[in-house]
Write an enzyme that holds these catalytic residues in place. Structure first.
Site, short mmCIF file in Angstrom:
data_model
loop_
_atom_site.label_atom_id
_atom_site.label_comp_id
_atom_site.label_asym_id
_atom_site.label_seq_id
_atom_site.Cartn_x
_atom_site.Cartn_y
_atom_site.Cartn_z
N TYR A 29 -14.59 79.26 20.06
CA TYR A 29 -14.62 80.12 18.89
C TYR A 29 -14.85 79.28 17.63
CZ TYR A 29 -13.07 83.57 15.40
OH TYR A 29 -13.00 84.41 14.32
N THR A 32 -9.66 96.20 12.40
CA THR A 32 -10.61 96.68 13.40
C THR A 32 -9.87 97.25 14.60
OG1 THR A 32 -10.72 94.57 14.57
CG2 THR A 32 -12.25 94.89 12.71
N SER A 55 -15.64 82.64 9.78
CA SER A 55 -14.20 82.79 9.55
C SER A 55 -13.54 81.44 9.32
CB SER A 55 -13.54 83.49 10.75
OG SER A 55 -13.14 82.57 11.73
N LYS A 106 -18.12 79.37 14.90
CA LYS A 106 -18.01 79.63 13.47
C LYS A 106 -18.52 78.46 12.64
CE LYS A 106 -16.37 83.67 14.21
NZ LYS A 106 -17.33 84.81 14.15
N ASP A 117 -29.19 93.88 23.65
CA ASP A 117 -28.35 92.80 24.15
C ASP A 117 -28.88 91.52 23.51
OD1 ASP A 117 -27.14 90.74 25.53
OD2 ASP A 117 -27.29 91.71 27.48
#
Length: 290
Positions: free
Chosen positions: A170, A205, A158, A174, A75
Site C-alpha cells: 500500500y 466510505t 494518502s 501511494k 477493468d
C-alpha cells in the site's frame, strides 16, 4: 481561470471515486466513471459483507447532482479496455479536462494487523491496479491533453506514502503515485497540462464504515473528523478552475490544506491536516537527469 467540462474518474463504483465523481457532477461537468461492478455483490467489505455501489449508480448520481454521468465498465488491469475508454471519450466529447486516477485494488487482508509475509502474496496486486494502471491512464490522458493544450492529471494518494499504513505494498503504491505526479510534470512542462497528487484524509466510505466496526479502537478517532468522499472532487474542481494549477504542478499536497487555500469546505467544516501525526509530502526536487 480555466473552464473544465469533461472528466474521467477511475474506480468510481463506490468510495472516494464515486464521491469525487458526484462532486464534479455538482459543478455541471460531464463525468465518465469507470469500474468493474455492474451488479451489487461483486465487491466485499473487510468482514465479507456485500458492498453497495455500481458504475451505473454512480453515473446516475452524477446526473442527479447536475452534471452528466456516463458509466463505462472497465477493468483497469486490461490495457486494451483502458485504451477503449479514452477512445470513447475522444469520440464522444473531443476533449478531456480532468483525469482523476482513483482505481485501486483493495486486498481483503489490507487492514489486518499482520506483517506482509503473513498476508497472501496477491496483496501486491495494488502495484498493478493502483500504480501501473494510473500510469497507463495518464499516458492516454496526456496525449489528449497535450494536443488540446490544457488539462489536469490528478492522483488520489494518502499519508501512507510517508508513514506505515496498511503495509509495504500500500505504501509503495501511494509513494509511486506521488512520484508519477512529480516526474510527469517535468515532461509536461510548458504544455498547459498539469499534475497533482492529493493526500486524502480518512474518508466516510462504505469500506471505512465496516473498518470502524472491525477495528473500532483504530478508526473511532479518525471517523469523527473524516472527509466526505466528495471533498477531494470539490478541491480538484476549485484548483482546475483557479490560476494556481500550474504553480502546483508536480506537487504532492495534503487535500485539507489545499482546501483551506482555495476556500473549500467539506459539508461546511474545515478538515484537519494530520501533517504533525502522519507526516508531510515530499518537496519537489528541481534536478532533472535524462
Amino acid at each position: 481561470m480555466s473552464e473544465i467540462k469533461v472528466a474521467l474518474v477511475t474506480g468510481a463504483s463506490r468510495g472516494a471515486g464515486a464521491g469525487i465523481a458526484r462532486a464534479l457532477g455538482a459543478h455541471g461537468m460531464t463525468v465518465y466513471v469507470t469500474g468493474r461492478t455492474v451488479e451489487p455483490g461483486d465487491a466485499k467489505a473487510w468482514d465479507g459483507s456485500v458492498l453497495p455501489g455500481t458504475v451505473a449508480e454512480t453515473a446516475a448520481a452524477v446526473t442527479a447532482a447536475g452534471g452528466k454521468g456516463i458509466a463505462v465498465l472497465c477493468d483497469h488491469s486490461d490495457d486494451e479496455r483502458v485504451a477503449a475508454v479514452f477512445e470513447q471519450i475522444r469520440r464522444e466529447q473531443g476533449r478531456l479536462d480532468l483525469l482523476v486516477n482513483n482505481a485501486t485494488y483493495m486486498h481483503p487482508q489490507l487492514i489486518e494487523q499482520k506483517p506482509f509475509w503473513q498476508k497472501d502474496i496477491s496483496a501486491c496486486e495494488i502495484l498493478n491496479v493502483g500504480l501501473r494502471s494510473a500510469y497507463i491512464a495518464s499516458w492516454h490522458a496526456a496525449q489528449m491533453m497535450v494536443e488540446q493544450g490544457r488539462g489536469l492529471i490528478a492522483f488520489g494518494s494518502s499519508f501512507g506514502a510517508s508513514c506505515y499504513m496498511h503495509g509495504p505494498a500500500y505504501g509503495a503504491q501511494k509513494a509511486g503515485l506521488d512520484k508519477f505526479a512529480h516526474d510527469m510534470a517535468v515532461d509536461l512542462r510548458g504544455s498547459g497540462v498539469n499534475t497533482l497528487s492529493v493526500w486524502m484524509g480518512p474518508l466516510k466510505t462504505e469500506r471505512a464504515a465496516v473498518a470502524s466496526k472491525v477495528n473500532p479502537a483504530q478508526y473511532e478517532a479518525f471517523s469523527k473528523t473524516a472527509e466526505s468522499p466528495e471533498f477531494t472532487g470539490h478541491i480538484l474542481y476549485a484548483l482546475a478552475t483557479s490560476n494556481q494549477a500550474e504553480a502546483l504542478s508536480g506537487h504532492t499536497v495534503i487535500g485539507a490544506e489545499l482546501a483551506r487555500e482555495l476556500g473549500v469546505t467539506d459539508e461546511g467544516s474545515v478538515r484537519p491536516s494530520y501533517r504533525e501525526t502522519l507526516g508531510e509530502p515530499p518537496k519537489p526536487n528541481p534536478a532533472v537527469v535524462y
